[in-house]
Scaffold this motif. Structure first.
Motif, PDB file in Angstrom:
ATOM      1  N   MET A  26      43.494  10.231  22.678  1.00 39.99           N
ATOM      2  CA  MET A  26      43.614  11.579  23.246  1.00 39.99           C
ATOM      3  C   MET A  26      43.275  12.643  22.192  1.00 39.99           C
ATOM      4  O   MET A  26      42.518  13.579  22.457  1.00 39.99           O
ATOM      5  N   VAL A  27      43.836  12.496  20.995  1.00 38.59           N
ATOM      6  CA  VAL A  27      43.601  13.473  19.918  1.00 38.59           C
ATOM      7  C   VAL A  27      42.124  13.453  19.510  1.00 38.59           C
ATOM      8  O   VAL A  27      41.492  14.503  19.350  1.00 38.59           O
ATOM      9  N   LEU A  29      39.545  12.510  21.367  1.00 38.99           N
ATOM     10  CA  LEU A  29      38.719  13.074  22.441  1.00 38.99           C
ATOM     11  C   LEU A  29      38.848  14.594  22.502  1.00 38.99           C
ATOM     12  O   LEU A  29      37.872  15.293  22.784  1.00 38.99           O
ATOM     13  N   PHE A  30      40.035  15.086  22.257  1.00 41.80           N
ATOM     14  CA  PHE A  30      40.283  16.533  22.267  1.00 41.80           C
ATOM     15  C   PHE A  30      39.308  17.233  21.306  1.00 41.80           C
ATOM     16  O   PHE A  30      38.580  18.151  21.700  1.00 41.80           O
ATOM     17  N   PHE A  31      39.249  16.764  20.062  1.00 40.79           N
ATOM     18  CA  PHE A  31      38.365  17.418  19.092  1.00 40.79           C
ATOM     19  C   PHE A  31      36.895  17.088  19.361  1.00 40.79           C
ATOM     20  O   PHE A  31      36.023  17.941  19.203  1.00 40.79           O
ATOM     21  N   GLU A  32      36.626  15.855  19.815  1.00 40.32           N
ATOM     22  CA  GLU A  32      35.240  15.474  20.073  1.00 40.32           C
ATOM     23  C   GLU A  32      34.638  16.273  21.234  1.00 40.32           C
ATOM     24  O   GLU A  32      33.489  16.703  21.158  1.00 40.32           O
TER      25      GLU A  32
ATOM     26  N   LEU B   6      37.796  21.555  29.529  1.00 43.76           N
ATOM     27  CA  LEU B   6      38.034  20.595  28.448  1.00 43.76           C
ATOM     28  C   LEU B   6      38.869  19.424  28.972  1.00 43.76           C
ATOM     29  O   LEU B   6      38.562  18.251  28.695  1.00 43.76           O
ATOM     30  N   ILE B  10      37.648  15.473  29.120  1.00 46.89           N
ATOM     31  CA  ILE B  10      38.410  14.368  28.517  1.00 46.89           C
ATOM     32  C   ILE B  10      38.702  13.312  29.579  1.00 46.89           C
ATOM     33  O   ILE B  10      38.556  12.113  29.335  1.00 46.89           O
ATOM     34  N   LEU B  17      44.729   7.416  31.412  1.00 46.54           N
ATOM     35  CA  LEU B  17      45.634   8.520  31.721  1.00 46.54           C
ATOM     36  C   LEU B  17      45.169   9.305  32.940  1.00 46.54           C
ATOM     37  O   LEU B  17      43.977   9.437  33.190  1.00 46.54           O
ATOM     38  N   LEU B  29      49.089  19.603  22.510  1.00 43.53           N
ATOM     39  CA  LEU B  29      48.318  19.670  21.253  1.00 43.53           C
ATOM     40  C   LEU B  29      48.112  21.116  20.814  1.00 43.53           C
ATOM     41  O   LEU B  29      48.316  21.455  19.639  1.00 43.53           O
ATOM     42  N   PHE B  48      36.162  18.103  11.796  1.00 46.90           N
ATOM     43  CA  PHE B  48      36.236  19.239  12.721  1.00 46.90           C
ATOM     44  C   PHE B  48      36.377  20.531  11.925  1.00 46.90           C
ATOM     45  O   PHE B  48      35.549  21.428  12.009  1.00 46.90           O
TER      46      PHE B  48
END
Lengths: 100, 98
Positions: A26-27, A29-32, B6, B10, B17, B29, B48
């Protein structure tokens, strides 16, 4: 200690009960997905946090700081972050010393 | 791209999920990141970029309507420095996958 992806995944595990693998994915994918949008030239607007904008820069003269030699800095596209009102207000209220 | 776009992006990339889980995760987050910054803690994400606080010293500003001098206290503002991978990919000089 700075906040890292590991601590963010840990938070998803603690608060939402994602398993370790789901949380890490999840983390990532969030940044990607943010990177992919920006790479495509798309602005990313995360309300309550801020906007990632793209700016095109023209070529400009530069210098090698070591040798003093003049070299042009090529035209490029760069990312800028503009914090939102809410984040600005929260950070402004911070009165302590900043971790460097 | 907005926050809801976003979340959809995802959701398309993974199957475990539900959209609702991803919605909660993205919000968690962002809140975690905002919370860290508002406590003076940096954020460092390899590939990033990093978020930190920059100090702004106190200054005298002016009320643009009346022209009166106003004392503005020192403050911190969030700052983002893109990481190498993000810089390269946005500039079209990266290989896209690394």
């Amino acid at each position: 200690m700075a906040l890292t992806k590991a601590a963010m995944a840990e938070k998803l595990f603690d608060d939402l009960g994602l398993n370790k693998r789901e949380a890490k994915e999840m983390v990532d994918l969030f940044f990607e997905e943010i990177r992919i949008a920006l790479e495509k030239g798309e602005q990313v607007k995360l309300s309550g946090f801020g906007n990632f904008d793209l700016r095109s820069k023209n070529q400009r003269p530069g210098r090698n700081p070591k040798t003093g030699e003049e070299i042009p800095i090529s035209a490029r596209r760069v990312v800028t972050f503009r914090p939102g009102q809410k984040l600005r207000a929260r950070v402004e209220a911070y009165a302590g010393t900043v971790e460097q | 791209m907005t926050k809801s776009e976003l979340i959809e992006a995802i959701a398309l990339k993974q199957t475990q999920l539900t959209q609702k889980d991803i919605d909660s995760a993205v919000k968690t987050l962002l809140e975690h990141m905002a919370h860290s910054l508002s406590n003076g803690e940096r954020i460092e994400i390899r590939g990033f970029g990093s978020f930190s606080l920059h100090h702004r010293p106190p200054r005298t500003g002016r009320n643009p309507k009346t022209g009166d001098a106003v004392k503005l206290p020192e403050k911190y503002v969030p700052h983002f420095k893109p990481g190498k991978e993000l810089r390269d990919r946005v500039n079209g000089t990266g290989n896209g996958s690394k």
